[in-house]
Design an enzyme around this catalytic site. Structure first.
Site, PDB file in Angstrom:
ATOM      1  N   ILE A  93      46.661  48.035  38.632  1.00 47.82           N
ATOM      2  CA  ILE A  93      46.857  47.207  37.446  1.00 47.82           C
ATOM      3  C   ILE A  93      45.503  46.654  36.989  1.00 47.82           C
ATOM      4  CG2 ILE A  93      48.075  45.216  36.487  1.00 47.82           C
ATOM      5  CD1 ILE A  93      49.910  47.535  37.380  1.00 47.82           C
TER       6      ILE A  93
ATOM      7  N   ARG B 224      46.528  33.265  37.666  1.00 45.71           N
ATOM      8  CA  ARG B 224      45.512  34.302  37.495  1.00 45.71           C
ATOM      9  C   ARG B 224      46.170  35.679  37.597  1.00 45.71           C
ATOM     10  NH1 ARG B 224      41.186  33.487  42.000  1.00 45.71           N
ATOM     11  NH2 ARG B 224      40.120  35.093  40.813  1.00 45.71           N
ATOM     12  N   GLY B 225      45.525  36.675  36.977  1.00 47.54           N
ATOM     13  CA  GLY B 225      45.916  38.069  37.141  1.00 47.54           C
ATOM     14  C   GLY B 225      47.353  38.349  36.760  1.00 47.54           C
TER      15      GLY B 225
ATOM     16  N   ASN C 189      54.546  35.988  44.147  1.00 52.21           N
ATOM     17  CA  ASN C 189      53.463  36.851  43.688  1.00 52.21           C
ATOM     18  C   ASN C 189      52.169  36.651  44.466  1.00 52.21           C
ATOM     19  OD1 ASN C 189      51.851  38.414  41.502  1.00 52.21           O
ATOM     20  ND2 ASN C 189      50.896  36.387  41.503  1.00 52.21           N
ATOM     21  N   ALA C 190      51.973  35.497  45.074  1.00 52.15           N
ATOM     22  CA  ALA C 190      50.696  35.188  45.732  1.00 52.15           C
ATOM     23  C   ALA C 190      50.387  36.200  46.824  1.00 52.15           C
ATOM     24  CB  ALA C 190      50.731  33.780  46.319  1.00 52.15           C
TER      25      ALA C 190
ATOM     26  N   GLY D 119      42.316  51.496  55.187  1.00 51.17           N
ATOM     27  CA  GLY D 119      41.649  50.203  55.169  1.00 51.17           C
ATOM     28  C   GLY D 119      42.567  49.033  54.902  1.00 51.17           C
ATOM     29  N   GLN D 120      43.882  49.298  54.859  1.00 56.63           N
ATOM     30  CA  GLN D 120      44.810  48.217  54.532  1.00 56.63           C
ATOM     31  C   GLN D 120      46.018  48.191  55.464  1.00 56.63           C
ATOM     32  OE1 GLN D 120      45.826  48.380  50.306  1.00 56.63           O
ATOM     33  NE2 GLN D 120      44.147  46.971  49.868  1.00 56.63           N
TER      34      GLN D 120
ATOM     35  N   TYR E 240      47.555  44.708  54.929  1.00 59.28           N
ATOM     36  CA  TYR E 240      48.188  44.550  53.612  1.00 59.28           C
ATOM     37  C   TYR E 240      49.408  45.463  53.481  1.00 59.28           C
ATOM     38  CZ  TYR E 240      48.470  44.340  48.475  1.00 59.28           C
ATOM     39  OH  TYR E 240      48.880  44.178  47.174  1.00 59.28           O
TER      40      TYR E 240
ATOM     41  N   ASP F 231      40.358  43.748  53.530  1.00 58.93           N
ATOM     42  CA  ASP F 231      40.374  45.163  53.870  1.00 58.93           C
ATOM     43  C   ASP F 231      39.378  45.525  54.960  1.00 58.93           C
ATOM     44  OD1 ASP F 231      42.235  45.362  51.881  1.00 58.93           O
ATOM     45  OD2 ASP F 231      40.966  46.479  50.480  1.00 58.93           O
TER      46      ASP F 231
END
Length: 241
Positions: free
Chosen positions: A180, A12-13, A82-83, A143-144, A147, A88
């Site tokens: 992206i 995906r993506g 990539n996963a 908020g990340q 991440y 958030d």
């Protein structure tokens, strides 16, 4: 014989674009996925690329997944990590499960995937490891914290493993995409996109998944052997470092 490439989150993506581009460049490609079996089935039907299900947050699942791919296609020469997921929240509202989920999937997965493969790459004196980080690992984002921490740590992992592996013919590089044009961004309201996101990007548009994929194909090539420990920013000029 064609080299074998494994792309995590590859159905995906951005991952799907990477899988397609590598297949188009002549590699034998395996795409792993976590849970969306229907999307993975459709991707396989459309492309013929093999799909394999496992959780990259689990070391045992990654080791077993690598064994399945290699039994099907042969030794893996190219790994694209990539996963990734997001959970958030600003830190004062973030829960421990939100923190843990992102760190396990976005950061621990690099160890989980590289460890079962690195010895074989060293023995064969060839390997290409390409880690898909993020602009938000370079500059941070509200908020990340989870991440951004994981994606920044990916860059340190990339450089350290590049140094360890250089004499063994293995290159390790990172790509940091900006905004992206994937289904995740398709859900952003038009007024937010036009008023808040696009004005941040000097080229005035979103990136396309295929633009990330072309960079992966470049770094995966035998001819890219003098590029290692590098970070390639693909963000339309939004962040320069």
């Amino acid at each position: 014989m064609a080299r074998v490439a494994l792309v995590t989150g590859g159905s995906r993506g951005i991952g799907a674009a990477i899988s397609r581009a590598l297949a188009g460049a002549g590699y034998q490609v395996a795409a792993s996925y976590a849970g969306n079996t229907e999307a993975a089935r459709q991707f396989h039907d459309q492309t013929g690329i093999g799909v394999f299900q496992w959780d990259v947050a689990s070391f045992e699942a990654c080791a077993a997944g690598v064994r399945k791919v290699e039994a099907s296609l042969g030794p893996i020469d190219i790994l694209v990590n990539n996963a990734g997921i997001v959970r958030d929240a600003t830190l004062h509202r973030m829960t421990k499960p939100q923190w843990d989920a992102v760190i396990r999937t976005d950061l621990d997965s690099l160890f989980n995937m590289c460890r079962p493969l690195i010895e074989g790459m060293r023995a064969r004196k060839f390997g290409r490891i390409i880690n898909i980080s993020s602009i938000n690992g370079q500059k941070g984002q509200i908020g990340q914290t989870n991440y951004a921490a994981a994606k920044a740590a990916e860059l340190g992992f990339t450089r350290a493993l590049a140094l360890e592996s250089a004499r063994s013919g293995i290159t390790v590089n990172a790509i940091c995409p900006g905004y992206i044009n994937t289904e995740m961004l398709a859900a952003v309201p038009t007024d937010v996109m036009r008023g808040a996101i696009l004005p941040q990007i000097p080229v005035g548009r979103l990136g396309e998944p295929e633009e990330i994929a072309r960079a992966v194909v470049f770094l995966a090539a035998d001819e890219a052997g003098f590029i290692t420990g590098s970070t390639l920013s693909i963000n339309g000029g939004q962040h320069m470092c």
